[in-house]
Enzyme design. Structure first.
Site, PDB file in Angstrom:
ATOM      1  N   TYR A  97       0.823  -1.209   0.000  1.00  0.00           N
ATOM      2  CA  TYR A  97       0.000   0.000   0.000  1.00  0.00           C
ATOM      3  C   TYR A  97       0.857   1.260   0.000  1.00  0.00           C
ATOM      4  CZ  TYR A  97      -4.282  -2.676   0.584  1.00  0.00           C
ATOM      5  OH  TYR A  97      -5.340  -3.532   0.381  1.00  0.00           O
ATOM      6  N   GLU A 187       2.207 -30.731  14.697  1.00  0.00           N
ATOM      7  CA  GLU A 187       1.510 -30.021  13.613  1.00  0.00           C
ATOM      8  C   GLU A 187       0.368 -29.147  14.106  1.00  0.00           C
ATOM      9  OE1 GLU A 187      -1.064 -31.144   9.594  1.00  0.00           O
ATOM     10  OE2 GLU A 187       0.251 -32.636  10.504  1.00  0.00           O
ATOM     11  N   ASP A 239       0.271 -35.259  11.342  1.00  0.00           N
ATOM     12  CA  ASP A 239      -0.746 -36.204  10.892  1.00  0.00           C
ATOM     13  C   ASP A 239      -0.120 -37.230   9.961  1.00  0.00           C
ATOM     14  OD1 ASP A 239      -2.766 -34.996  12.313  1.00  0.00           O
ATOM     15  OD2 ASP A 239      -3.520 -33.821  10.616  1.00  0.00           O
TER      16      ASP A 239
END
Length: 357
Positions: A97, A187, A239
């Site tokens: 910006y 995780e 996982d």
């Protein structure tokens, strides 16, 4: 760690001086920029992570197509120089910006990100040390480690049950003292809180790191620094699916996209504990069927140079044959405490060669 800031400032000034010198000599200003193309991203078998090769391209004001990018690099470099000088930071979004007020602003955020990466690879300085930060913070850390941040010294055990949040400017954090013998990175934040509740930090003399999924750059940098400076082993528990495997491997061997900074982010000696396909079978874990996208991803991993080792090839083949996947939380089948009481002691003990009580 002011040396990082001094190096960043000197590098930025050097880039500007190189362009200015050619102008004063009435030569066409140009810069050599290492290529980030796939053909220049190499997996270094000895270092065990991706890095950039030797190919470089030339960005020159003598090429009409490169004038805008060259000017943008100078504007971003000047913006970063001011940030480092006044010891402030800005997010990548904020800089985008700010560039609206430049004569050579960016058309979109991705263009802004690309120019920032150009400066990173050209100078060999991370964007964080240039004062530019991502929107996301790093993950959480809990354990007996004393840190100093902004002249404030504290122990991560005293930061509440949510732990210490790793800042993007992690190189400014000093490791003062630690009594941990290992690091366990998990995780999910659900598993992080489970380990905190079960006092795994005390039982295993460990530093617990909650990754929040794919680890942010600051998290990876923290783990690498902790591994090196504390001289302790790192274990990863994710996982049991191809996506969890990949999250772990990015910590271990880095990513192709960040080949130019993997030397600071990758922790090649980190060990993947699980959840593995072997765990699914050995612990009779609750599972879900692999989807087509999971199967395709496992096959991609099998061909990836980071997974060439016997361990990974074996686990990928087992998961494909099994056709099943499992989450970290699946150990809760045996009770909430099981992963701390049984799983971690067994897996870590097997690696370290002695029982973990």
């Amino acid at each position: 760690m002011m040396k990082h800031k001094e190096h960043a400032l000197n590098s930025l000034k050097g880039m500007g001086d190189e362009v200015l010198e050619k102008i004063l000599l009435e030569q066409v200003p140009s810069l050599k920029i290492p290529s980030r193309g796939t053909g220049n991203i190499i997996y270094n078998e000895e270092k065990r992570y991706f890095e950039l090769g030797d190919r470089k391209g030339t960005r020159s004001l003598g090429n009409v197509k490169q004038i805008k990018k060259m000017a943008q690099m100078m504007c971003v470099g000047n913006f970063c120089k001011e940030l480092v000088n006044i010891q402030k930071t800005a997010t990548m979004r904020e800089m985008y910006y700010v560039s609206e007020g430049w004569d050579v602003g960016f058309d979109n955020q991705q263009e802004s990100n690309n120019i920032t990466e150009d400066i990173e690879v050209t100078l060999g300085v991370s964007r964080e040390n240039l004062g530019l930060l991502p929107e996301e913070d790093g993950a959480a850390v809990y354990g007996d480690i004393t840190l100093r941040d902004e002249d404030v010294e504290f122990n991560a055990l005293r930061m509440g049950k949510s732990g210490y949040s790793i800042p993007p400017t992690v190189d400014d954090v000093e490791f003062v003292d630690s009594n941990v013998e290992r690091i366990i990175a998990v995780e999910t934040m659900g598993m992080f809180h489970r380990l905190v509740q079960e006092k795994a930090y005390d039982r295993f003399n460990t530093l617990i790191v909650g990754l929040k999924g794919q680890a942010a750059r600051a998290t990876r940098r923290f783990i690498r620094r902790a591994s090196d400076e504390l001289n302790v082993p790192v274990y990863i528990c994710n996982d049991g699916d191809p996506w969890g495997f990949h999250i772990g491997m990015v910590i271990i061997s880095g990513s192709a996209k960040l080949a130019h900074v993997n030397h600071d982010l990758a922790t090649p000696d980190a060990k993947f504990l699980g959840v593995t396909a072997s765990d699914i079978m050995n612990y009779d874990l609750p599972t879900d069927k692999l989807k087509d996208i999971d199967v395709a991803r496992l096959k991609e991993l099998s061909a990836d140079p980071r997974y060439r080792g016997k361990f990974w090839q074996s686990e990928i083949k087992k998961m494909l044959k099994l056709g099943r996947k499992a989450e970290q939380q699946s150990f809760s089948k045996y009770g909430l405490e099981y992963i701390v009481d049984e799983y971690f002691p067994a897996k870590i003990g097997a690696i370290e060669g002695s029982p973990i009580e």
